[in-house]
Enzyme design. Structure first.
Site, PDB file in Angstrom:
ATOM      1  N   GLU A   1      -8.037  -8.850   2.090  1.00  0.00           N
ATOM      2  CA  GLU A   1      -8.580  -7.877   3.164  1.00  0.00           C
ATOM      3  C   GLU A   1      -9.895  -7.349   2.506  1.00  0.00           C
ATOM      4  O   GLU A   1      -9.944  -6.563   1.718  1.00  0.00           O
ATOM      5  CB  GLU A   1      -7.472  -6.635   3.401  1.00  0.00           C
ATOM      6  CG  GLU A   1      -7.953  -5.906   4.541  1.00  0.00           C
ATOM      7  CD  GLU A   1      -7.275  -4.502   4.587  1.00  0.00           C
ATOM      8  OE1 GLU A   1      -6.825  -4.093   3.827  1.00  0.00           O
ATOM      9  OE2 GLU A   1      -7.144  -3.877   5.778  1.00  0.00           O
TER      10      GLU A   1
ATOM     11  N   ASP B   1       2.774  -9.698   2.276  1.00  0.00           N
ATOM     12  CA  ASP B   1       1.912  -8.846   1.939  1.00  0.00           C
ATOM     13  C   ASP B   1       1.702  -8.128   0.481  1.00  0.00           C
ATOM     14  O   ASP B   1       2.682  -7.595   0.162  1.00  0.00           O
ATOM     15  CB  ASP B   1       2.022  -7.499   2.997  1.00  0.00           C
ATOM     16  CG  ASP B   1       0.562  -7.170   3.500  1.00  0.00           C
ATOM     17  OD1 ASP B   1       0.393  -7.088   4.669  1.00  0.00           O
ATOM     18  OD2 ASP B   1      -0.202  -6.865   2.821  1.00  0.00           O
TER      19      ASP B   1
ATOM     20  N   HIS C   1      -2.248  -5.182  12.634  1.00  0.00           N
ATOM     21  CA  HIS C   1      -1.694  -3.909  12.748  1.00  0.00           C
ATOM     22  C   HIS C   1      -2.596  -2.656  12.514  1.00  0.00           C
ATOM     23  O   HIS C   1      -1.939  -1.431  12.554  1.00  0.00           O
ATOM     24  CB  HIS C   1      -0.508  -3.835  11.613  1.00  0.00           C
ATOM     25  CG  HIS C   1      -1.266  -3.996  10.344  1.00  0.00           C
ATOM     26  ND1 HIS C   1      -1.725  -5.003   9.591  1.00  0.00           N
ATOM     27  CD2 HIS C   1      -1.360  -3.037   9.283  1.00  0.00           C
ATOM     28  CE1 HIS C   1      -2.186  -4.667   8.600  1.00  0.00           C
ATOM     29  NE2 HIS C   1      -1.902  -3.544   8.175  1.00  0.00           N
ATOM     30  N   ASP C   2      -3.822  -2.974  12.362  1.00  0.00           N
ATOM     31  CA  ASP C   2      -4.684  -2.048  11.849  1.00  0.00           C
ATOM     32  C   ASP C   2      -5.676  -1.492  12.987  1.00  0.00           C
ATOM     33  O   ASP C   2      -6.580  -0.630  12.988  1.00  0.00           O
ATOM     34  CB  ASP C   2      -5.520  -1.946  10.898  1.00  0.00           C
ATOM     35  CG  ASP C   2      -4.696  -1.644   9.514  1.00  0.00           C
ATOM     36  OD1 ASP C   2      -5.094  -2.346   8.368  1.00  0.00           O
ATOM     37  OD2 ASP C   2      -3.845  -1.130   9.502  1.00  0.00           O
TER      38      ASP C   2
ATOM     39  N   ASP D   1      -3.639  -6.754   0.407  1.00  0.00           N
ATOM     40  CA  ASP D   1      -4.165  -5.480   0.953  1.00  0.00           C
ATOM     41  C   ASP D   1      -5.060  -4.826   0.177  1.00  0.00           C
ATOM     42  O   ASP D   1      -5.102  -4.641  -1.166  1.00  0.00           O
ATOM     43  CB  ASP D   1      -2.932  -4.637   0.625  1.00  0.00           C
ATOM     44  CG  ASP D   1      -2.959  -3.314   1.453  1.00  0.00           C
ATOM     45  OD1 ASP D   1      -3.155  -3.311   2.888  1.00  0.00           O
ATOM     46  OD2 ASP D   1      -3.034  -2.063   0.988  1.00  0.00           O
TER      47      ASP D   1
HETATM   48  O1  TEU Z   1      -6.035  -1.307   4.953  1.00  0.00           O
HETATM   49  C1  TEU Z   1      -6.980  -1.022   3.968  1.00  0.00           C
HETATM   50  C2  TEU Z   1      -8.038  -0.226   4.504  1.00  0.00           C
HETATM   51  O2  TEU Z   1      -7.955   0.391   5.720  1.00  0.00           O
HETATM   52  C3  TEU Z   1      -9.293  -0.061   3.729  1.00  0.00           C
HETATM   53  O3  TEU Z   1      -9.433  -1.330   3.023  1.00  0.00           O
HETATM   54  C4  TEU Z   1     -10.477   0.239   4.492  1.00  0.00           C
HETATM   55  O4  TEU Z   1     -10.479  -0.542   5.463  1.00  0.00           O
HETATM   56  C5  TEU Z   1     -11.860  -0.167   3.773  1.00  0.00           C
HETATM   57  O5  TEU Z   1     -11.491  -0.357   2.436  1.00  0.00           O
HETATM   58  C6  TEU Z   1     -12.813   0.931   4.046  1.00  0.00           C
HETATM   59  O6  TEU Z   1     -13.319   0.998   5.508  1.00  0.00           O
HETATM   60  C7  TEU Z   1      -4.687  -1.731   4.408  1.00  0.00           C
HETATM   61  C8  TEU Z   1      -3.822  -1.926   5.336  1.00  0.00           C
HETATM   62  O7  TEU Z   1      -4.084  -2.865   6.306  1.00  0.00           O
HETATM   63  C9  TEU Z   1      -3.446  -0.452   6.129  1.00  0.00           C
HETATM   64  O8  TEU Z   1      -2.363  -0.635   7.040  1.00  0.00           O
HETATM   65  C10 TEU Z   1      -2.809   0.564   4.995  1.00  0.00           C
HETATM   66  O9  TEU Z   1      -2.749   1.747   5.321  1.00  0.00           O
HETATM   67  C11 TEU Z   1      -3.853   0.380   3.910  1.00  0.00           C
HETATM   68  O10 TEU Z   1      -4.301  -0.660   3.260  1.00  0.00           O
HETATM   69  C12 TEU Z   1      -3.390   0.985   2.682  1.00  0.00           C
HETATM   70  O11 TEU Z   1      -2.088   0.303   2.460  1.00  0.00           O
END
Ligand code: TEU
Length: 578
Positions: free
Chosen positions: A256, A99, A330-331, A205
């Protein structure tokens, strides 16, 4: 041009290290526990594992707050354990993805400690520091940006007498991508250090929010993340990263996208010509009805779900882009609970039906730990204290703390508590973080720690666990193994095939046709707990000739959550257990 490469045909298994397997009885999963479980992972027929962060971290955001990219979170093990894991995986033909968390570091990172120590140190610009605004004598943050975890995205620092930006927790200061020294340092630490140890790629990420509008304008109420969502500079950073990756061969990247629903923006990232990332996670299907940065969940129908699903399935048709298929990570919550049914009468059929959807879908397939046995959401009776995720805790306190409690206030509070728990039960990130259920011994065999696991095991582990399902040929686990093998047999048709609905407006049944050259297959999924009459499309009726147990070729009955796959190549109906 959609050139063939290993990661387009791959099934990738995501591991959340804290909850996968504890090998040293401290209640926390670890690297050795993963090594000990590689036979299980390989038995699924997957091609690679993606590890959520294993690096040194105070664990405020459970590893997504990294304090040293070049060392391992001590309870997980050592660098040499990780080198063993990489070697063991490669010996089994498994690739290893890490990651890449470079939107921010932990506030315990040495870089941030130095950066905040004064206004004159070498790292003073490695993070995003801005002066306060003063309005009628009051000190205010530079603008109205909100953290994804609630509250202002700015934290005041007394030493620097400035605010620093944190789009996530206050303990996760955003790095400043306009600082070349920061870029060089983070590329070396987070990327080169691990590529040199032989990993095969990265999940990237929060890729959409790296670059911020440098005028730091207030965000519009209608789009709170507009000034830092998919800004052009992100593409330039990815181009620099790709120059590094290209030195190591065909390194896989999956970005992501966060909140992205515009396929033309997605193509700027994943188009082969653009060559910024190999593919992306968009959340329009997995997060339908809400968004990752909020908990207010709206109801949705199967017809609502079908729209974004097709949009990202059809995304590769006629473009040089690539797409992903996932409903768990995981989210997000467990897919069988969120999209089908985790009721004991239907859970197995429902999990299999979703498995059929996954393995026949276009794009690279991602499977999340525990999904292979149909693990479910946390049950309703757990108290809020069992939820460990910072975003869940922040949401709960935002809904339940108040200054005054008059009569009507008290009613309001109890109403807000009910609403908060109802939303948490649907979509809290914690649902996917309960320990993997290995067997029916204490704590599901996840840990033998006398103090138990870091997070409570789902109470249904006695009925849902790997060991039991290895012995049951009709289990969800055995079905996933069979279907992943089937996907491999028809990899062109399923991973690269064109996607087209049959009767998209049907709100009980999802059925679609996949085609690739002369091959085609019809997938039929009953998303309801009721028997449904299904009308077989014209050009698939011939297959009924081979099926003696249906009287009328035009219609057939689907059992609750039954799935069916009509294969025009072998003119048979592939095995489907109601
Ligand atoms: O999640 C990213 C995230 O939540 C944001 O990109 C959001 O989804 C979007 O930009 C606005 O809706 C990642 C990881 O998957 C998460 O577990 C972490 O908490 C987060 O980044 C911070 O590292």
């Amino acid at each position: 041009p959609n050139q063939r490469t290993w990661w387009k045909d791959a099934v990738i298994y995501q591991i959340w290290p804290a909850s996968f397997k504890d090998s040293n009885a401290d209640g926390l999963g670890d690297i050795q526990g993963i090594i000990d479980s590689l036979d299980h992972i390989c038995s699924l027929g997957v091609d690679a594992i993606w590890l959520s962060p294993i690096f040194e971290s105070p664990q405020v955001d459970l590893g997504y707050d990294i304090s040293n990219y070049e060392s391992i979170h001590e309870p997980y093990g050592t660098i040499s354990d990780v080198e063993t894991l990489i070697r063991e995986c490669h010996n089994r033909g498994l690739r290893v993805l890490f990651d890449l968390v470079i939107n921010h570091t932990s506030n315990q990172h040495a870089w941030f400690k130095e950066s905040r120590s004064s206004n004159s140190n070498d790292k003073r610009d490695w993070y995003i520091w801005r002066p306060a605004k003063y309005e009628d004598g009051q000190r205010r943050p530079p603008n109205n940006w909100q953290s994804f975890f609630g509250g202002s995205a700015w934290a005041w620092d007394d030493t620097r007498q400035e605010y620093y930006l944190h789009l996530f927790a206050e303990n996760q200061p955003d790095v400043n991508w306009n600082c070349q020294e920061l870029r060089t340092a983070i590329y070396q630490s987070a990327i080169v250090f691990w590529l040199d140890k032989g990993i095969d790629g990265f999940r990237i990420d929060a890729m959409g929010v790296w670059s911020k509008d440098q005028s730091f304008p207030d965000a519009p109420e209608t789009d709170p993340s507009a000034p830092f969502n998919h800004q052009p500079q992100t593409l330039e950073i990815l181009h620099e990263i790709n120059t590094i990756l290209s030195r190591y061969g065909d390194i896989m990247t999956v970005g992501e996208f966060g909140s992205l629903d515009d396929t033309s923006i997605a193509l700027k990232y994943v188009g082969a010509r653009e060559n910024r990332v190999g593919m992306g996670f968009q959340f329009e299907s997995a997060c339908i009805g809400y968004s990752l940065s909020s908990f207010d969940v709206k109801p949705f129908t199967l017809v609502d779900f079908k729209k974004p699903f097709a949009k990202w399935q059809q995304f590769i048709t006629g473009t040089d882009g690539w797409t992903t298929m996932f409903l768990e990570n995981h989210d997000v919550a467990r897919s069988v609970s969120r999209f089908a049914s985790d009721h004991p009468n239907f859970r197995v059929a429902a999990a299999k039906m979703l498995a059929m959807m996954h393995v026949t879908a276009t794009g690279t397939l991602f499977l999340y730990q525990g999904q292979e046995i149909g693990m479910t959401n946390i049950p309703a009776h757990w108290p809020i204290e069992e939820y460990k995720d910072i975003s869940t805790q922040r949401y709960w306190s935002s809904m339940t703390t108040t200054t005054t409690t008059s009569g009507s206030e008290t009613n309001q509070i109890s109403g807000r508590r009910k609403l908060a728990m109802a939303n948490i039960l649907k979509v809290a990130r914690d649902h996917s973080r309960t320990p993997v259920q290995w067997n029916n011994s204490a704590h599901a065999g996840f840990t033998t720690s006398p103090n138990g696991p870091w997070m409570r095991v789902n109470d249904n582990y006695v009925d849902i666990n790997v060991s039991q399902q290895n012995r049951d040929m009709d289990s969800v686990l055995c079905y996933w193994r069979k279907l992943i093998a089937l996907r491999r047999e028809y990899i062109d048709l399923f991973a690269h095939g064109a996607f087209r609905y049959v009767n998209e407006g049907n709100s009980e049944i999802m059925s679609y046709v996949k085609t690739f050259d002369k091959q085609s297959a019809l997938v039929v999924l009953n998303f309801t707990a009721m028997e449904r009459v299904y009308e077989v499309p014209e050009n698939f009726r011939t297959m009924h000739l081979l099926e003696t147990n249906y009287s009328d070729m035009r219609e057939s009955i689907l059992q609750p959550f039954e799935c069916r796959l009509y294969d025009s190549i072998k003119m048979t109906i592939l095995p489907h257990e109601p």
